[in-house]
Design a protein around this motif. Structure first.
Motif, PDB file in Angstrom:
ATOM      1  N   GLN A  87       0.895  -1.312   0.105  1.00 33.38           N
ATOM      2  CA  GLN A  87       0.056   0.049  -0.012  1.00 33.38           C
ATOM      3  C   GLN A  87       0.794   1.195  -0.189  1.00 33.38           C
ATOM      4  O   GLN A  87       0.376   2.336  -0.331  1.00 33.38           O
ATOM      5  CB  GLN A  87      -1.104  -0.111   1.205  1.00 33.38           C
ATOM      6  N   GLU A  88       2.176   1.253   0.490  1.00 27.85           N
ATOM      7  CA  GLU A  88       3.133   2.170   0.507  1.00 27.85           C
ATOM      8  C   GLU A  88       4.118   2.089  -0.679  1.00 27.85           C
ATOM      9  O   GLU A  88       4.983   1.299  -0.465  1.00 27.85           O
ATOM     10  CB  GLU A  88       3.877   2.585   1.697  1.00 27.85           C
ATOM     11  N   PRO A  89       3.822   2.630  -1.969  1.00 27.95           N
ATOM     12  CA  PRO A  89       4.675   2.343  -2.950  1.00 27.95           C
ATOM     13  C   PRO A  89       6.251   2.809  -2.845  1.00 27.95           C
ATOM     14  O   PRO A  89       6.428   3.443  -2.022  1.00 27.95           O
ATOM     15  CB  PRO A  89       4.194   3.302  -4.036  1.00 27.95           C
ATOM     16  N   MET A  90       7.068   1.629  -3.166  1.00 26.45           N
ATOM     17  CA  MET A  90       8.633   2.017  -2.793  1.00 26.45           C
ATOM     18  C   MET A  90       9.224   2.308  -4.366  1.00 26.45           C
ATOM     19  O   MET A  90       9.876   1.638  -5.074  1.00 26.45           O
ATOM     20  CB  MET A  90       8.895   0.631  -2.489  1.00 26.45           C
ATOM     21  N   VAL A  91       9.014   3.663  -4.507  1.00 24.58           N
ATOM     22  CA  VAL A  91       9.832   4.246  -5.596  1.00 24.58           C
ATOM     23  C   VAL A  91      10.835   5.153  -5.098  1.00 24.58           C
ATOM     24  O   VAL A  91      10.941   5.487  -4.259  1.00 24.58           O
ATOM     25  CB  VAL A  91       8.763   4.710  -6.459  1.00 24.58           C
ATOM     26  N   PHE A  92      11.930   5.326  -6.107  1.00 25.66           N
ATOM     27  CA  PHE A  92      13.073   6.183  -5.960  1.00 25.66           C
ATOM     28  C   PHE A  92      12.545   7.414  -6.553  1.00 25.66           C
ATOM     29  O   PHE A  92      12.544   7.775  -7.464  1.00 25.66           O
ATOM     30  CB  PHE A  92      14.247   5.823  -6.816  1.00 25.66           C
ATOM     31  N   PRO A  93      12.218   8.606  -5.281  1.00 28.48           N
ATOM     32  CA  PRO A  93      11.626   9.718  -5.996  1.00 28.48           C
ATOM     33  C   PRO A  93      12.577  10.585  -6.807  1.00 28.48           C
ATOM     34  O   PRO A  93      12.118  11.558  -7.518  1.00 28.48           O
ATOM     35  CB  PRO A  93      11.617  10.555  -4.612  1.00 28.48           C
ATOM     36  N   ASP A  94      13.905  10.475  -6.884  1.00 30.54           N
ATOM     37  CA  ASP A  94      14.863  11.220  -7.763  1.00 30.54           C
ATOM     38  C   ASP A  94      15.021  10.511  -9.205  1.00 30.54           C
ATOM     39  O   ASP A  94      15.677  11.303 -10.008  1.00 30.54           O
ATOM     40  CB  ASP A  94      16.170  11.472  -6.885  1.00 30.54           C
ATOM     41  N   LEU A  95      14.569   9.470  -9.390  1.00 25.65           N
ATOM     42  CA  LEU A  95      14.632   8.881 -10.468  1.00 25.65           C
ATOM     43  C   LEU A  95      13.390   8.811 -11.349  1.00 25.65           C
ATOM     44  O   LEU A  95      12.219   9.138 -10.660  1.00 25.65           O
ATOM     45  CB  LEU A  95      14.964   7.224 -10.572  1.00 25.65           C
ATOM     46  N   GLY A 140       6.836  13.450  -8.387  1.00 21.22           N
ATOM     47  CA  GLY A 140       5.739  14.242  -8.723  1.00 21.22           C
ATOM     48  C   GLY A 140       4.624  13.252  -9.134  1.00 21.22           C
ATOM     49  O   GLY A 140       3.763  13.804  -9.689  1.00 21.22           O
ATOM     50  N   LEU A 141       4.506  12.083  -8.844  1.00 16.33           N
ATOM     51  CA  LEU A 141       3.620  11.112  -9.034  1.00 16.33           C
ATOM     52  C   LEU A 141       2.651  11.068  -8.077  1.00 16.33           C
ATOM     53  O   LEU A 141       2.933  10.911  -6.825  1.00 16.33           O
ATOM     54  CB  LEU A 141       4.126   9.661  -9.458  1.00 16.33           C
ATOM     55  N   THR A 142       1.398  10.785  -8.286  1.00 15.97           N
ATOM     56  CA  THR A 142       0.324  10.656  -7.421  1.00 15.97           C
ATOM     57  C   THR A 142       0.654   9.060  -7.041  1.00 15.97           C
ATOM     58  O   THR A 142       1.327   8.234  -7.280  1.00 15.97           O
ATOM     59  CB  THR A 142      -0.948  10.543  -7.917  1.00 15.97           C
ATOM     60  N   LEU A 143      -0.045   8.756  -5.795  1.00 13.41           N
ATOM     61  CA  LEU A 143       0.197   7.306  -5.128  1.00 13.41           C
ATOM     62  C   LEU A 143      -0.277   6.152  -6.121  1.00 13.41           C
ATOM     63  O   LEU A 143       0.293   5.201  -6.208  1.00 13.41           O
ATOM     64  CB  LEU A 143      -0.718   7.216  -3.948  1.00 13.41           C
ATOM     65  N   ALA A 144      -1.355   6.759  -6.891  1.00  5.46           N
ATOM     66  CA  ALA A 144      -1.848   5.581  -7.817  1.00  5.46           C
ATOM     67  C   ALA A 144      -0.927   5.372  -8.992  1.00  5.46           C
ATOM     68  O   ALA A 144      -0.744   4.268  -9.497  1.00  5.46           O
ATOM     69  CB  ALA A 144      -3.244   6.064  -8.483  1.00  5.46           C
TER      70      ALA A 144
END
Length: 509
Positions: A87-95, A140-144
């Motif tokens: 439920q908590e996405p694991m993305v790299f915010p600076d990529l 800059g992405l939404t959670l979805a």
């Protein structure tokens, strides 16, 4: 049916004297959405960790294509096509999106050919049917959209079993519907989708089969068209539970506790106006980005408004700090209990008294631990916090019990206005019903409650009135007797904007 893609074959898992799973068997087939439901602490997380190689079973076996396998870790599971998203996405915010999709790639040199990387990322995004710019930075992405990136990453690894653990818990109704369509599309392409959710309406919409587990034991597996919501809930909690979305009678009185007029925070929201009465539950609805939480943060003094007026008990106030709000009798129960609500590494006792610590402190600054424990124990019993004692760290509790501890912390302050942000996010059916009862009881005793929720059935059941926002703008206030999901969504998506006066005050909506 054909050979299962993955099976749990009489799997048990123990942690010391705690039996997390006991003799659980379950088959997952290609091309189906298989829902797993159960209360917090039922064993769902342990099942996921065994299927993804984080834990090894104490007994029994995991089988892939009928063969017993040892999944030595998450990478081993991914190599066999088993991937989980949470439920908590694991993305790299600076990529950017493309780099995030292929961050787990084991192919050397993938990052050297930018054009090829973008082409492959485009193909994966198109496959799941989401409109995403592969060059956009992930921060800059939404959670979805972050969830979509995680799904695309799984597809890049030739996923065969995709486990979706509460994927829509933090999403709006519109975004959750998008994600469910993606899950359904993947199943139609032959992926085995495991869908874990506390939102039963989602389960009945998307699942082909559903497995119920309770207290670490397998209770049932059956086709979704052979079960009912009431029957499923009874199996989950081991008892009959009333309709937790049943509309409760209003306890609202004519007395206005909180008055808000043209409240504005520059660049965030503008011209929010409503009255909140003693005994009333006012719900704020809207899609992600509606800025409902920002309004709540202003009313609690965390993000002071830059314009408009607030009156409390008939007197105009300017809320600039949480302490000022607390001294007035305003409490804020955050949607993020881990970051803003609770100290996870501290015991229940300390958490319950955290907002009122001065009560338990002597002039010399010494804390009366016995008095703290007595207070915490009283709330443990009153709120049915399921734990043997109050010295256990909060981080060891299930989500529903953590939510109750956070509520106990603020109830101990004896507030008159309770702001509750996403009160049932990520908690199970039984705990959800209990939290609803606690909110109604608080209002019935003369308190006022402002509830922010992305769960429309909850909004319609809990609210005496519903204030709908969109992108920082108040779209209208609906009386609960006249509201339905279609009317709320029409306001939330900007299809209409109410011009009718509010049913109670005659204020502009």
């Amino acid at each position: 049916m054909p050979e299962p893609v993955l099976s749990l074959d009489h799997v048990s898992k123990s942690f010391g004297m705690t039996h997390a799973l006991s003799d659980v068997s379950m088959d997952l087939h290609a091309g189906e959405v298989h829902a797993i439901v159960g209360e917090n602490g039922a064993g769902k997380s342990t099942m996921i960790k065994i299927m993804t190689g984080i834990h090894q079973p104490s007994s029994g076996a995991v089988r892939i294509d009928g063969d017993a396998v040892t999944l030595a870790g998450p990478q081993t599971a991914r190599d066999r096509g088993v991937v989980a998203i949470y439920q908590e996405p694991m993305v790299f915010p600076d990529l950017d999106v493309a780099e995030n999709i292929f961050i787990s790639s084991t192919k050397e040199g993938w990052f050297q050919n930018r054009r090829d990387l973008r082409r492959k990322a485009h193909a994966l995004i198109d496959r799941i049917g989401m409109a995403l710019d592969v060059d956009q930075v992930a921060s800059g992405l939404t959670l979805a959209e972050q969830q979509a990136v995680e799904i695309a990453r799984a597809l890049s690894q030739d996923v065969r079993v995709l486990i979706m653990d509460e994927p829509t818990a933090a999403l709006s109704a519109h975004e959750a519907a998008q994600l469910r369509r993606v899950a359904r599309t993947l199943a139609e392409e032959g992926v085995s989708v495991v869908y874990i959710s506390h939102r039963l309406e989602e389960v009945f919409e998307i699942a082909d089969r559903v497995t119920v587990i309770r207290d670490g034991q397998h209770i049932s597996t059956r086709p979704i068209d052979e079960t009912t919501p009431d029957g499923m809930i009874a199996e989950m909690v081991g008892r009959e539970v009333g309709n937790y979305f049943e509309k409760a009678p209003t306890t609202a009185t004519p007395e206005v506790l909180l008055g808000v007029r043209d409240l504005t925070l520059d660049g965030t929201y503008e011209n929010i106006s409503f009255d909140l009465h003693r005994g009333e539950v006012l719900c704020m609805a809207g899609l992600i980005g509606a800025r409902r939480t920002d309004v709540a943060l202003s009313l609690f003094g965390i993000a002071p408004a830059t314009g408009g007026t607030v009156t409390y008990k008939g007197a105009e106030v300017r809320l600039t700090t949480p302490r000022q709000a607390m001294d007035l009798g305003i409490a804020y129960v955050s949607e993020d209990r881990r970051k803003l609500g609770l100290a996870m590494e501290m015991p229940i006792r300390d958490n319950v008294t955290l907002a009122t610590l001065s009560r338990y402190q002597s002039r010399a600054g010494i804390i009366d631990r016995a008095a703290e424990a007595e207070t915490a124990e009283a709330y443990r019993q009153r709120l049915n916090i399921r734990t043997p004692d109050v010295e256990i760290d909060v981080g060891m509790l299930s989500g529903g019990n953590q939510q109750k501890v956070m509520l106990a912390k603020w109830l101990n302050m004896e507030p008159e206005l309770l702001i509750f942000d996403e009160p049932t996010r990520g908690i199970d059916i039984g705990a959800k019903a209990e939290v609803h009862d606690l909110i109604r009881d608080f209002a019935a005793k003369g308190g006022a409650v402002l509830v922010i929720s992305s769960d429309l059935p909850e909004v319609l059941a809990m609210g005496d009135r519903i204030l709908v926002m969109r992108e920082g703008v108040q779209m209208g206030i609906l009386d609960a007797a006249d509201a339905d999901q279609e009317k709320v969504m029409a306001l939330a998506t900007g299809q209409v904007r109410s011009t009718a006066p509010d049913a109670r005050e005659g204020e502009p909506a």
